[in-house]
Scaffold this motif. Structure first.
Motif, PDB file in Angstrom:
ATOM      1  N   GLY A 187       1.551   3.730  -2.917  1.00 21.40           N
ATOM      2  CA  GLY A 187       1.357   5.278  -2.918  1.00 21.40           C
ATOM      3  C   GLY A 187       2.124   6.158  -3.718  1.00 21.40           C
ATOM      4  O   GLY A 187       2.065   7.676  -3.451  1.00 21.40           O
ATOM      5  N   GLU A 188       3.917   5.685  -2.890  1.00 20.92           N
ATOM      6  CA  GLU A 188       4.737   6.351  -3.602  1.00 20.92           C
ATOM      7  C   GLU A 188       4.859   6.656  -4.938  1.00 20.92           C
ATOM      8  O   GLU A 188       5.205   7.400  -5.283  1.00 20.92           O
ATOM      9  CB  GLU A 188       5.903   6.186  -2.991  1.00 20.92           C
ATOM     10  CG  GLU A 188       6.521   5.681  -1.333  1.00 20.92           C
ATOM     11  CD  GLU A 188       7.148   4.872  -0.456  1.00 20.92           C
ATOM     12  OE1 GLU A 188       7.941   4.150  -1.553  1.00 20.92           O
ATOM     13  OE2 GLU A 188       7.158   5.345   1.027  1.00 20.92           O
ATOM     14  N   ARG A 224       0.618  -1.039  -0.250  1.00 20.48           N
ATOM     15  CA  ARG A 224      -0.081   0.369  -0.272  1.00 20.48           C
ATOM     16  C   ARG A 224       0.916   1.523  -0.036  1.00 20.48           C
ATOM     17  O   ARG A 224       0.790   2.247  -0.760  1.00 20.48           O
ATOM     18  CB  ARG A 224      -0.922   0.118   0.746  1.00 20.48           C
ATOM     19  CG  ARG A 224      -2.266   1.070   1.400  1.00 20.48           C
ATOM     20  CD  ARG A 224      -3.096   1.067   2.614  1.00 20.48           C
ATOM     21  NE  ARG A 224      -3.341   2.449   2.868  1.00 20.48           N
ATOM     22  CZ  ARG A 224      -3.861   3.256   2.939  1.00 20.48           C
ATOM     23  NH1 ARG A 224      -2.458   3.718   3.539  1.00 20.48           N
ATOM     24  NH2 ARG A 224      -4.555   4.376   2.947  1.00 20.48           N
ATOM     25  N   ARG A 225       2.370   0.980   0.871  1.00 21.47           N
ATOM     26  CA  ARG A 225       2.924   2.889   1.169  1.00 21.47           C
ATOM     27  C   ARG A 225       3.611   2.564  -0.130  1.00 21.47           C
ATOM     28  O   ARG A 225       3.817   3.535  -1.147  1.00 21.47           O
ATOM     29  CB  ARG A 225       3.621   2.483   2.043  1.00 21.47           C
ATOM     30  CG  ARG A 225       4.533   3.524   2.291  1.00 21.47           C
ATOM     31  CD  ARG A 225       5.287   3.645   4.055  1.00 21.47           C
ATOM     32  NE  ARG A 225       6.059   1.546   4.199  1.00 21.47           N
ATOM     33  CZ  ARG A 225       5.165   0.559   4.314  1.00 21.47           C
ATOM     34  NH1 ARG A 225       4.765   0.051   5.284  1.00 21.47           N
ATOM     35  NH2 ARG A 225       6.581  -0.134   4.866  1.00 21.47           N
ATOM     36  N   VAL A 251      -2.610  12.390  -4.374  1.00 17.62           N
ATOM     37  CA  VAL A 251      -3.148  11.384  -4.825  1.00 17.62           C
ATOM     38  C   VAL A 251      -4.220  10.962  -2.810  1.00 17.62           C
ATOM     39  O   VAL A 251      -3.669  11.903  -2.038  1.00 17.62           O
ATOM     40  CB  VAL A 251      -1.782  10.513  -4.268  1.00 17.62           C
ATOM     41  CG1 VAL A 251      -2.020   8.842  -3.989  1.00 17.62           C
ATOM     42  CG2 VAL A 251      -0.968  10.905  -5.436  1.00 17.62           C
ATOM     43  N   SER A 252      -5.186  10.010  -3.233  1.00 13.68           N
ATOM     44  CA  SER A 252      -5.639   9.386  -1.943  1.00 13.68           C
ATOM     45  C   SER A 252      -5.536   7.986  -2.366  1.00 13.68           C
ATOM     46  O   SER A 252      -6.227   7.146  -3.381  1.00 13.68           O
ATOM     47  CB  SER A 252      -7.129   9.893  -2.662  1.00 13.68           C
ATOM     48  OG  SER A 252      -8.106   9.659  -1.259  1.00 13.68           O
ATOM     49  N   ASN A 253      -4.971   7.702  -1.591  1.00 15.75           N
ATOM     50  CA  ASN A 253      -4.323   6.265  -0.881  1.00 15.75           C
ATOM     51  C   ASN A 253      -5.591   5.467  -0.554  1.00 15.75           C
ATOM     52  O   ASN A 253      -5.309   5.794   1.044  1.00 15.75           O
ATOM     53  CB  ASN A 253      -3.214   6.387  -0.426  1.00 15.75           C
ATOM     54  CG  ASN A 253      -2.645   4.718  -0.382  1.00 15.75           C
ATOM     55  OD1 ASN A 253      -3.132   3.518  -0.884  1.00 15.75           O
ATOM     56  ND2 ASN A 253      -1.590   4.374  -0.681  1.00 15.75           N
TER      57      ASN A 253
END
Length: 371
Positions: free
Chosen positions: A346-347, A342-343, A358-360
């Motif tokens: 997002g990066e 997930r991280r 960005v909406s993760n």
């Protein structure tokens, strides 16, 4: 007079704003302090420097909602039970999270902190004064993230200009309407990442509309009305229901978790088989989000997808997530196996544009080992 429990909690926390600890920092609440917080979790938090001197407590935070940016953290120090003390501000990015002591750290001597010009709350127009805000940022050895008068634009087409700045506690409860005036709920919460200076998500609480759910929105999808006392979302009630649901944790509404995108009609039947079908159909029942058709949106989505597919660290499941870009705002949806996936995704998305765009919304579902 009826008071909302959230604001009672804030008032109780701030009433202790002048108390000074004698030794090392003390934890004001039982729950852990973590990077992404709601405003109510941050209000009243102690601020210490690296010499273990308490500087004060967080009183409130100001934000440029339309740019998804936190602007200033206002700290109360001195006085008696929060009265008669001094208010001082610092840029959010100047703070570091001290997880071991459960406080926020500010790299500044107490003498320099006390010599900082006071923050005046009487002139709310000064909140949006970019010259004043820039001076505060530079006082802490940083450069402003917005353009000042006389500066020329660079190659980045998404250059930020400081917008209307408001206190986050005053954004809470603001009504949200469509451009046609249809009521879409109110701001029920703000999820903030203080060290990054960002608003991660806005919670649209729709319970007053007879809809018992709440929805997660991107801050940059909202704009103020002409009087700055309400927000406008370029959606209607029907399309709003396609946004991810949110579920509060506990009655105090200080934290939340995201719900899965599951069709609730399928869940009406509580048989084991029905629950299994509902879980399996989570992705297929998710309401589709609109992908921007302009060249820049399509190019950005394509770039993010290419980098996700090329990353050897990501699991196969992580490479099947949904990436949608509309008006430069990218939303990530779907399920991944781990927090690391997930991280990492997002990066990748944040490096393709501005981080605040960005909406993760990826959910972690660990793969269970076969028996």
């Amino acid at each position: 007079m009826k008071f909302d429990s959230t604001f009672i909690i804030i008032a109780l926390l701030l009433s202790c704003g002048s108390l000074q600890a004698l030794d090392l920092p003390s934890t004001p609440r039982a729950e852990n302090l973590h990077p992404q917080q709601s405003f109510t979790e941050l209000a009243g938090r102690q601020v210490w420097n690296y010499q273990n001197e308490m500087l004060g407590r967080i009183k409130f935070i100001t934000a440029d909602l339309e740019n998804a940016r936190l602007v200033e953290v206002v700290i109360a120090s001195g006085g008696f039970f929060g009265l008669g003390g001094k208010l001082t501000s610092a840029p959010p990015r100047a703070f570091k999270l001290d997880e071991s002591q459960q406080v926020m750290r500010l790299d500044m001597s107490k003498a320099r902190f006390e010599a900082t010009p006071p923050f005046k709350t009487s002139n709310t127009a000064a909140y949006s004064d970019k010259t004043r805000v820039a001076a505060v940022i530079r006082h802490h050895g940083m450069q402003p993230w917005f353009y000042l008068d006389g500066q020329t634009g660079g190659k980045n087409a998404e250059i930020l200009h400081l917008g209307h700045v408001e206190r986050t506690d005053r954004i809470l409860g603001m009504p949200i309407k469509s451009p046609q005036g249809q009521y879409l709920g109110q701001v029920g919460g703000l999820q903030l990442d203080l060290p990054k200076g960002q608003i991660i998500h806005v919670v649209d609480d729709t319970q007053s509309m007879g809809d018992n759910g709440s929805y997660i929105l991107q801050a940059r999808a909202l704009r103020y009305n002409a009087r700055h006392n309400g927000l406008i979302l370029n959606e209607n009630l029907k399309t709003l229901k396609g946004e991810p649901h949110l579920q509060w944790v506990g009655s105090s509404r200080q934290s939340f978790r995201k719900e899965s995108f599951v069709n609730r009609e399928v869940q009406a039947d509580h048989s084991p088989r029905s629950r299994q079908n509902a879980q399996a159909s989570t992705d297929s029942k998710a309401t589709a989000m609109q992908q921007g058709a302009n060249f820049r949106d399509v190019q950005k989505t394509s770039l993010i997808n290419q980098r996700i597919q090329a990353d050897p660290r990501l699991s196969t499941n992580a490479k099947n997530v949904e990436v949608i870009t509309l008006n430069a705002q990218t939303t990530l949806r779907g399920h991944v196996n781990s927090d690391a996936d997930r991280r990492r995704i997002g990066e990748i998305a944040m490096k393709a544009g501005r981080p605040e765009n960005v909406s993760n919304q990826l959910e972690v579902r660990p793969v269970r080992a076969a028996r």
